[in-house]
Design a protein around this motif. Structure first.
Motif, PDB file in Angstrom:
ATOM      1  N   SER A   1       0.998  -0.965  -0.084  1.00  0.00           N
ATOM      2  CA  SER A   1       0.093  -0.099  -0.146  1.00  0.00           C
ATOM      3  C   SER A   1       0.878   1.269  -0.021  1.00  0.00           C
ATOM      4  CB  SER A   1      -0.871   0.159   1.143  1.00  0.00           C
ATOM      5  OG  SER A   1      -0.344   0.119   2.576  1.00  0.00           O
TER       6      SER A   1
ATOM      7  N   ARG B   1       2.425   1.966  -3.766  1.00  0.00           N
ATOM      8  CA  ARG B   1       1.489   2.269  -4.422  1.00  0.00           C
ATOM      9  C   ARG B   1       0.728   3.615  -3.961  1.00  0.00           C
ATOM     10  NH1 ARG B   1      -0.760  -1.310  -8.113  1.00  0.00           N
ATOM     11  NH2 ARG B   1       0.859  -2.758  -8.737  1.00  0.00           N
TER      12      ARG B   1
ATOM     13  N   ALA C   1      -1.452   3.922  -2.135  1.00  0.00           N
ATOM     14  CA  ALA C   1      -2.857   3.678  -1.829  1.00  0.00           C
ATOM     15  C   ALA C   1      -3.156   3.543  -0.452  1.00  0.00           C
ATOM     16  CB  ALA C   1      -3.171   2.421  -2.504  1.00  0.00           C
TER      17      ALA C   1
ATOM     18  N   SER D   1      -8.822   3.572   1.460  1.00  0.00           N
ATOM     19  CA  SER D   1      -9.141   3.335   0.058  1.00  0.00           C
ATOM     20  C   SER D   1      -9.179   2.084  -0.576  1.00  0.00           C
ATOM     21  CB  SER D   1      -8.531   4.055  -0.915  1.00  0.00           C
ATOM     22  OG  SER D   1      -7.255   3.889  -1.188  1.00  0.00           O
ATOM     23  N   LEU D   2      -8.087   1.228   0.281  1.00  0.00           N
ATOM     24  CA  LEU D   2      -8.388  -0.217  -0.250  1.00  0.00           C
ATOM     25  C   LEU D   2      -9.335  -1.021   0.047  1.00  0.00           C
ATOM     26  CD1 LEU D   2      -4.604  -0.938   0.116  1.00  0.00           C
ATOM     27  CD2 LEU D   2      -5.779  -0.954  -2.006  1.00  0.00           C
TER      28      LEU D   2
ATOM     29  N   VAL E   1      -8.343   5.123  -7.019  1.00  0.00           N
ATOM     30  CA  VAL E   1      -7.942   4.442  -5.710  1.00  0.00           C
ATOM     31  C   VAL E   1      -6.586   4.818  -5.404  1.00  0.00           C
ATOM     32  CG1 VAL E   1      -7.943   2.712  -4.471  1.00  0.00           C
ATOM     33  CG2 VAL E   1      -9.863   2.980  -6.010  1.00  0.00           C
ATOM     34  N   GLU E   2      -5.854   4.493  -6.294  1.00  0.00           N
ATOM     35  CA  GLU E   2      -4.256   4.632  -6.131  1.00  0.00           C
ATOM     36  C   GLU E   2      -3.855   6.016  -5.861  1.00  0.00           C
ATOM     37  OE1 GLU E   2      -2.624   1.090  -9.321  1.00  0.00           O
ATOM     38  OE2 GLU E   2      -2.456   3.430  -9.703  1.00  0.00           O
TER      39      GLU E   2
END
Length: 224
Positions: free
Chosen positions: A20, A23, A25, A29-30, A128-129
């Motif tokens: 995470s 990235r 992210a 959000s994940l 999302v990322e």
């Protein structure tokens, strides 16, 4: 004799956290990508609850990061990396309307209308990322030079119109019928400062009730 390493539950948690962070992210959000509450993965990593990821959640995350499921806790005999990307579905994309208005980065402009004449299509995964999951996005054009070199005349900007607590940053602001894009900072006492990047334009202080903060500028695109 060296003792073989155990495939403990701590390792999938560390690996998920590292992925995470690599990235960019967020865990929240994940979690939303899995259809879970925003604290789901935070609790999994920090508190060990749940003890392991459910198979469908694990598979979704493995496909998202492009890694083998065993990195996230799957038994090796059930783990594989899908060599082909998942087929494109309508839900994999988000259409962002391009509005037929401009936000002035100069003395001010009156918008003719707020009708969408076109749309940008963004990958839901990319959103999302970037931490834009849940944003209410629209695209408008920058007019004028007061925000140069950050924003140039003709740049298109993504504006997140989702209601959120105010924090200093670049925003699109409505003053009467005029839209402007400025760096907005709280000046205390119910006042805001509208700041230009171009130092030829002085700061403007306004009362909170005299403006409407339409949304926060989160991305830009333009010619090089």
């Amino acid at each position: 004799m060296t003792k073989p390493a155990e495939n403990s539950l701590e390792d999938p948690r560390k690996r998920l956290l590292a992925l995470s962070q690599e990235r960019g992210a967020s865990l929240a959000s994940l979690s939303e990508l899995l259809g879970r509450n925003p604290s789901y993965l935070q609790q999994f990593i920090r508190k060990g609850s749940p003890k392991k990821l459910e198979e469908q959640d694990r598979r979704t995350l493995a496909r998202f990061f492009g890694v083998s499921e065993d990195e996230l806790g799957a038994p090796k005999e059930k783990s594989y990396i899908d060599p082909t990307p998942p087929p494109s579905r309508e839900g994999d994309w988000v259409e962002v309307p391009r509005l037929d208005i401009g936000a002035s980065a100069g003395p001010g402009a009156l918008p003719d209308s707020e009708a969408a004449f076109d749309a940008f299509r963004f990958s839901r995964r990319w959103l999302v990322e970037q931490g834009f999951e849940g944003a209410q996005l629209s695209a408008i054009t920058v007019e004028g030079d007061s925000m140069e070199p950050l924003l140039n005349n003709g740049d298109e900007i993504l504006v997140d119109r989702a209601p959120r607590p105010f924090r200093d940053g670049v925003h699109v602001v409505r003053m009467g019928d005029t839209l402007v894009v400025k760096r907005v900072a709280s000046a205390g006492g119910g006042r805001f400062s509208l700041l230009s990047q171009n130092l030829a334009y002085p700061p403007v202080n306004v009362e909170a009730e005299d403006i409407e903060i339409v949304g926060r500028v989160i991305w830009k695109g333009g010619r090089i």
